[in-house]
Design an enzyme around this catalytic site. Structure first.
Site, short mmCIF file in Angstrom:
data_model
loop_
_atom_site.label_atom_id
_atom_site.label_comp_id
_atom_site.label_asym_id
_atom_site.label_seq_id
_atom_site.Cartn_x
_atom_site.Cartn_y
_atom_site.Cartn_z
NE ARG A 140 -6.05 -1.04 -8.01
CZ ARG A 140 -5.33 -0.19 -7.29
NH1 ARG A 140 -4.09 0.10 -7.62
NH2 ARG A 140 -5.84 0.36 -6.21
CG HIS A 149 -9.97 3.42 -5.20
ND1 HIS A 149 -10.05 2.09 -4.81
CD2 HIS A 149 -8.69 3.81 -4.96
CE1 HIS A 149 -8.87 1.70 -4.37
NE2 HIS A 149 -8.02 2.72 -4.45
CD GLN A 204 -7.53 5.14 -0.50
OE1 GLN A 204 -6.76 4.31 -0.99
NE2 GLN A 204 -7.28 5.73 0.66
CG ASP A 229 -5.98 10.61 -6.74
OD1 ASP A 229 -4.85 10.13 -6.52
OD2 ASP A 229 -6.83 10.05 -7.47
CB CYS A 284 -6.05 7.56 -2.40
SG CYS A 284 -5.60 8.27 -4.00
NE ARG A 307 -7.71 0.70 0.31
CZ ARG A 307 -7.13 0.60 -0.89
NH1 ARG A 307 -6.23 1.49 -1.27
NH2 ARG A 307 -7.49 -0.35 -1.75
N1 NVA Z 1 -6.76 8.17 -9.31
C1 NVA Z 1 -5.68 7.24 -9.07
C2 NVA Z 1 -5.87 6.53 -7.77
C3 NVA Z 1 -4.77 5.58 -7.39
C4 NVA Z 1 -5.03 4.83 -6.13
C5 NVA Z 1 -5.58 6.27 -10.23
O1 NVA Z 1 -6.62 5.80 -10.70
O2 NVA Z 1 -4.47 5.99 -10.68
N1 CP Z 2 -4.47 3.96 -2.85
C1 CP Z 2 -4.28 2.82 -3.57
O1 CP Z 2 -5.24 2.18 -4.04
O2 CP Z 2 -2.98 2.46 -3.70
P1 CP Z 2 -2.37 1.33 -4.64
O3 CP Z 2 -2.55 1.80 -6.07
O4 CP Z 2 -0.94 1.22 -4.24
O5 CP Z 2 -3.13 0.05 -4.41
#
Ligand code: NVA
Ligand code: CP
Length: 305
Positions: free
Chosen positions: A102, A129, A132, A224, A264, A292
């Protein structure tokens, strides 16, 4: 399929196979049937951003598959001090059976996958992502009994979630509508790729600035955060830009009567969604979170098994 970087890279059949396996692994887990498909294998998990769901579901999933998850915070490994992705890949492939990452730049994940001989799983970048969305498609299937022909509406930021939703819908045979405000539309290259995928699937992709148009008759309504990880400094400006894009009950009522609400998570109640929607009877947010686990087990079993 060596890696999971983007759902755009997968065939429709590969997406179906992952979803089928995820449903099977979920049923086996609930029935108490062990499935040690990755016995003795180790997954390295590199995080340069925060996480609750991703970290816990990958760690638990790897353990349930009989393997070992190794959490690697970028604060602790040399990557965070400037060691190259190339050298990191070449070292980690000598110890590990797979890498989950990540991070911010999508190009870093592509480079890691290119350099490493072992599978690489994208657990969120600024662009995409995919894990997800596999869980979200699985959740939609469980609630609707099918995916083919459903309408999936996304309201909000043209971000990593919007991008992966477009790709996922095209591959799984859903129609998709995305409403984003001016200045926060989806990435042009992703849109072009998605259009080609929708052409291949014969389903429709609607891109609009009108949330009511997007949500009309939707089976799945998704939003989101307006402020993704790394955008904290733009918070005030973003909250202004997304005025009118909050999924409240009035907007949600334009969807089908039996529509499900998805997010998400993490969610910011009162901004992208109101409490009466996200905590209401049509919300399936915790099913998504649970899935997930099952969807990622299917990904790991397929790539590392
Ligand atoms: N769009 C959000 C998704 C988090 C799971 C981010 O990138 O922070
Ligand atoms: N939805 C998701 O990826 O959550 P986290 O940022 O908690 O991993």
């Amino acid at each position: 399929m060596k890696d999971l970087i983007s759902l755009h890279d997968l065939t429709a059949d590969e997406v179906q196979d992952l979803l089928k396996l995820a449903l099977r692994l979920k049923a086996e887990l609930k029935a108490g049937i062990p499935h040690p498909i990755l016995k003795g294998k180790t997954l390295g998990m590199i995080f340069t951003k925060s996480s609750t769901r991703t970290r816990v579901s990958f760690e638990v999933g790897m353990t349930q598959l009989g393997g070992y998850p190794l959490f690697l915070s970028s604060n602790d490994i040399q990557l965070g001090r400037g060691e190259t992705i190339h050298d990191t890949a070449k070292v980690l492939e000598r110890y590990l059976d797979g890498i989950m990452i990540r991070t911010y730049a999508h190009s870093d994940v592509i480079e890691l996958a290119k350099e490493a001989s072992i599978p690489v799983i994208n657990a969120l970048t600024d662009l995409l992502h995919p894990c997800q969305v596999l869980a979200d498609l699985m959740t939609a299937y469980e609630h609707k009994g099918r995916l083919e022909g459903l309408k999936f509406a996304y309201i909000g930021d043209g971000n990593n979630m919007a991008h992966s939703i477009m790709y996922g819908c095209a591959k799984a045979g859903l129609d998709c509508a995305i409403a984003t405000p001016s200045g926060h539309h989806c990435d042009a290259e992703v849109v072009d790729n998605a259009k080609a995928d929708f052409k291949a699937s014969g389903k429709t992709l609607l891109l609009t600035e009108d949330p009511v148009e997007a949500i009309k008759d939707a089976d799945v309504v998704y939003t989101d955060t307006w402020v993704s990880m790394g955008q904290e400094k733009e918070k005030e400006e973003r909250i202004k830009a997304f005025d009118g894009y909050c999924v409240d009950l009035k907007l949600f009522k334009n969807a089908k009567d039996d529509a499900v609400f998805m997010h998400c998570l993490p969610a910011y109640r009162g901004f992208e969604v109101t409490e009466d929607v996200i905590d209401g009877p049509q919300s399936v947010i915790f099913d998504e979170a649970e899935n997930r686990l099952h969807a990622q087990k299917a990904v790991m079993a397929t790539l590392m098994g």
